[in-house]
Design a protein around this motif. Structure first.
Motif, PDB file in Angstrom:
ATOM      1  N   ASP A  64     -59.370 -27.047 -17.235  1.00  0.00           N
ATOM      2  CA  ASP A  64     -59.847 -26.681 -17.567  1.00  0.00           C
ATOM      3  C   ASP A  64     -59.233 -24.637 -16.851  1.00  0.00           C
ATOM      4  OD1 ASP A  64     -62.260 -27.147 -19.194  1.00  0.00           O
ATOM      5  OD2 ASP A  64     -63.345 -27.352 -17.519  1.00  0.00           O
ATOM      6  N   ASP A  65     -59.690 -24.153 -17.421  1.00  0.00           N
ATOM      7  CA  ASP A  65     -58.845 -22.719 -17.120  1.00  0.00           C
ATOM      8  C   ASP A  65     -59.290 -21.843 -16.331  1.00  0.00           C
ATOM      9  OD1 ASP A  65     -56.887 -19.922 -16.801  1.00  0.00           O
ATOM     10  OD2 ASP A  65     -58.525 -19.146 -17.621  1.00  0.00           O
ATOM     11  N   MET A  66     -61.028 -21.877 -16.259  1.00  0.00           N
ATOM     12  CA  MET A  66     -61.491 -21.603 -14.987  1.00  0.00           C
ATOM     13  C   MET A  66     -61.911 -21.807 -13.392  1.00  0.00           C
ATOM     14  SD  MET A  66     -63.718 -18.589 -14.832  1.00  0.00           S
ATOM     15  CE  MET A  66     -64.235 -18.534 -16.088  1.00  0.00           C
ATOM     16  N   CYS A  67     -61.815 -21.195 -12.893  1.00  0.00           N
ATOM     17  CA  CYS A  67     -61.776 -21.799 -11.006  1.00  0.00           C
ATOM     18  C   CYS A  67     -63.294 -22.837 -11.167  1.00  0.00           C
ATOM     19  CB  CYS A  67     -61.484 -21.026 -10.270  1.00  0.00           C
ATOM     20  SG  CYS A  67     -61.595 -21.528  -8.198  1.00  0.00           S
ATOM     21  N   SER A  68     -63.878 -23.369 -10.412  1.00  0.00           N
ATOM     22  CA  SER A  68     -65.217 -24.118  -9.613  1.00  0.00           C
ATOM     23  C   SER A  68     -65.276 -22.957  -8.924  1.00  0.00           C
ATOM     24  CB  SER A  68     -64.834 -25.407  -9.557  1.00  0.00           C
ATOM     25  OG  SER A  68     -64.448 -25.623  -8.421  1.00  0.00           O
ATOM     26  N   HIS A  69     -64.592 -22.415  -8.305  1.00  0.00           N
ATOM     27  CA  HIS A  69     -65.182 -21.543  -7.526  1.00  0.00           C
ATOM     28  C   HIS A  69     -65.173 -19.890  -7.195  1.00  0.00           C
ATOM     29  CE1 HIS A  69     -64.173 -19.207  -3.475  1.00  0.00           C
ATOM     30  NE2 HIS A  69     -65.391 -20.200  -2.909  1.00  0.00           N
ATOM     31  N   GLY A  70     -64.469 -19.738  -7.830  1.00  0.00           N
ATOM     32  CA  GLY A  70     -65.176 -18.305  -8.945  1.00  0.00           C
ATOM     33  C   GLY A  70     -64.730 -17.931 -10.589  1.00  0.00           C
ATOM     34  N   GLU A  71     -64.590 -16.833 -10.679  1.00  0.00           N
ATOM     35  CA  GLU A  71     -64.176 -16.321 -12.197  1.00  0.00           C
ATOM     36  C   GLU A  71     -62.802 -15.721 -12.288  1.00  0.00           C
ATOM     37  OE1 GLU A  71     -66.417 -15.684 -14.796  1.00  0.00           O
ATOM     38  OE2 GLU A  71     -68.178 -16.768 -13.531  1.00  0.00           O
ATOM     39  N   ALA A  72     -61.805 -17.240 -11.598  1.00  0.00           N
ATOM     40  CA  ALA A  72     -60.432 -16.688 -11.943  1.00  0.00           C
ATOM     41  C   ALA A  72     -60.148 -17.766 -12.560  1.00  0.00           C
ATOM     42  CB  ALA A  72     -60.159 -17.655 -10.645  1.00  0.00           C
ATOM     43  N   SER A  73     -59.114 -16.866 -13.618  1.00  0.00           N
ATOM     44  CA  SER A  73     -57.939 -17.568 -14.286  1.00  0.00           C
ATOM     45  C   SER A  73     -57.072 -18.217 -13.461  1.00  0.00           C
ATOM     46  CB  SER A  73     -57.764 -16.923 -15.395  1.00  0.00           C
ATOM     47  OG  SER A  73     -56.471 -17.598 -16.403  1.00  0.00           O
ATOM     48  N   LEU A  74     -56.827 -20.213 -13.792  1.00  0.00           N
ATOM     49  CA  LEU A  74     -56.075 -20.201 -12.713  1.00  0.00           C
ATOM     50  C   LEU A  74     -54.716 -20.438 -13.093  1.00  0.00           C
ATOM     51  CD1 LEU A  74     -58.136 -24.045 -12.437  1.00  0.00           C
ATOM     52  CD2 LEU A  74     -57.480 -22.436 -10.361  1.00  0.00           C
ATOM     53  N   ALA A  75     -54.203 -20.510 -14.456  1.00  0.00           N
ATOM     54  CA  ALA A  75     -53.512 -19.963 -15.936  1.00  0.00           C
ATOM     55  C   ALA A  75     -52.300 -18.552 -14.721  1.00  0.00           C
ATOM     56  CB  ALA A  75     -53.521 -19.320 -16.568  1.00  0.00           C
ATOM     57  N   GLU A  76     -53.399 -17.502 -13.877  1.00  0.00           N
ATOM     58  CA  GLU A  76     -52.678 -17.058 -13.136  1.00  0.00           C
ATOM     59  C   GLU A  76     -52.042 -16.892 -11.814  1.00  0.00           C
ATOM     60  OE1 GLU A  76     -55.788 -13.775 -13.507  1.00  0.00           O
ATOM     61  OE2 GLU A  76     -55.108 -13.489 -15.645  1.00  0.00           O
ATOM     62  N   GLY A  77     -53.068 -18.226 -11.875  1.00  0.00           N
ATOM     63  CA  GLY A  77     -51.996 -19.374 -10.402  1.00  0.00           C
ATOM     64  C   GLY A  77     -50.516 -19.984 -10.184  1.00  0.00           C
ATOM     65  N   TYR A  78     -50.365 -20.487  -9.444  1.00  0.00           N
ATOM     66  CA  TYR A  78     -48.974 -21.278  -9.847  1.00  0.00           C
ATOM     67  C   TYR A  78     -48.964 -22.712  -8.888  1.00  0.00           C
ATOM     68  CZ  TYR A  78     -48.287 -20.357  -5.042  1.00  0.00           C
ATOM     69  OH  TYR A  78     -49.063 -20.526  -3.589  1.00  0.00           O
ATOM     70  N   VAL A  79     -48.245 -23.432  -9.789  1.00  0.00           N
ATOM     71  CA  VAL A  79     -48.151 -24.740  -9.806  1.00  0.00           C
ATOM     72  C   VAL A  79     -47.306 -25.261  -8.723  1.00  0.00           C
ATOM     73  CG1 VAL A  79     -47.186 -27.243 -10.047  1.00  0.00           C
ATOM     74  CG2 VAL A  79     -48.887 -25.483 -11.899  1.00  0.00           C
ATOM     75  N   GLU A  80     -47.875 -25.873  -7.261  1.00  0.00           N
ATOM     76  CA  GLU A  80     -46.603 -26.761  -6.116  1.00  0.00           C
ATOM     77  C   GLU A  80     -47.385 -27.379  -6.008  1.00  0.00           C
ATOM     78  OE1 GLU A  80     -45.853 -23.907  -3.358  1.00  0.00           O
ATOM     79  OE2 GLU A  80     -47.079 -24.784  -1.725  1.00  0.00           O
ATOM     80  N   ASN A  81     -46.441 -28.708  -5.512  1.00  0.00           N
ATOM     81  CA  ASN A  81     -46.581 -30.257  -5.599  1.00  0.00           C
ATOM     82  C   ASN A  81     -48.164 -30.666  -6.133  1.00  0.00           C
ATOM     83  OD1 ASN A  81     -44.477 -30.304  -3.903  1.00  0.00           O
ATOM     84  ND2 ASN A  81     -46.168 -29.052  -1.933  1.00  0.00           N
ATOM     85  N   GLY A  82     -47.734 -30.417  -8.015  1.00  0.00           N
ATOM     86  CA  GLY A  82     -48.192 -30.796  -8.343  1.00  0.00           C
ATOM     87  C   GLY A  82     -50.179 -30.388  -8.749  1.00  0.00           C
ATOM     88  N   GLU A  83     -50.335 -29.101  -8.104  1.00  0.00           N
ATOM     89  CA  GLU A  83     -51.392 -28.588  -8.158  1.00  0.00           C
ATOM     90  C   GLU A  83     -51.294 -27.026  -8.444  1.00  0.00           C
ATOM     91  OE1 GLU A  83     -52.693 -28.983  -3.791  1.00  0.00           O
ATOM     92  OE2 GLU A  83     -53.130 -30.943  -3.542  1.00  0.00           O
ATOM     93  N   ILE A  84     -52.136 -26.894  -9.033  1.00  0.00           N
ATOM     94  CA  ILE A  84     -52.969 -25.402  -9.515  1.00  0.00           C
ATOM     95  C   ILE A  84     -53.049 -24.921  -8.234  1.00  0.00           C
ATOM     96  CG2 ILE A  84     -54.691 -26.040 -10.771  1.00  0.00           C
ATOM     97  CD1 ILE A  84     -52.155 -23.038 -11.088  1.00  0.00           C
ATOM     98  N   MET A  85     -52.644 -23.962  -8.140  1.00  0.00           N
ATOM     99  CA  MET A  85     -52.619 -23.229  -6.956  1.00  0.00           C
ATOM    100  C   MET A  85     -54.126 -21.338  -7.386  1.00  0.00           C
ATOM    101  SD  MET A  85     -51.555 -24.612  -4.855  1.00  0.00           S
ATOM    102  CE  MET A  85     -51.837 -23.851  -3.225  1.00  0.00           C
ATOM    103  N   CYS A  86     -55.207 -21.298  -7.031  1.00  0.00           N
ATOM    104  CA  CYS A  86     -55.994 -20.480  -7.297  1.00  0.00           C
ATOM    105  C   CYS A  86     -55.400 -18.730  -7.263  1.00  0.00           C
ATOM    106  CB  CYS A  86     -57.134 -20.934  -7.506  1.00  0.00           C
ATOM    107  SG  CYS A  86     -58.902 -19.044  -7.831  1.00  0.00           S
TER     108      CYS A  86
END
Ligand code: FES
Length: 100
Positions: free
Chosen positions: A39-61
């Motif tokens: 899912d694109d929406m972070c579970s913590h707030g109204e953030a699009s995860l697609a605007e984050g970056y991937v590091e070590n197999g994790e998406i950073m919000c």
């Protein structure tokens, strides 16, 4: 099954936001030669995860730097504590498909 996008549309290590026909948005990842989708929406707030970056197999919000496993959707770093949904991605020809 729903078609997400062309595999070639997803850059390495840079998430792609895809809005499905029902309006639900997902983030698609190419990481170490494989494709993942959450899912694109972070579970913590109204953030699009697609605007984050991937590091070590994790998406950073991009908002508060919480993170999720792109393979399972598991919340990995605070302030995120609620998992997001992850989808299995299947390559069909040059397209990516998820079961949703
Ligand atoms: S909105 Fe994603 S970590 Fe806060």
């Amino acid at each position: 099954m729903q078609i997400l996008c062309k595999a070639a549309d997803v850059p390495e290590d840079e998430p792609l936001r895809v809005e499905l026909p029902d309006g639900h948005a997902v983030a698609v990842y190419r990481w170490e030669g494989a494709f993942f989708c959450t899912d694109d929406m972070c579970s913590h707030g109204e953030a699009s995860l697609a605007e984050g970056y991937v590091e070590n197999g994790e998406i950073m919000c991009p908002y508060h730097m919480g993170s999720f496993c792109i393979r399972t959707g598991e919340a990995r770093a605070a302030p995120c504590s609620v998992d997001i949904v992850a989808y299995d991605v299947v390559e069909q020809g040059d397209e990516l498909v998820i079961d949703r």
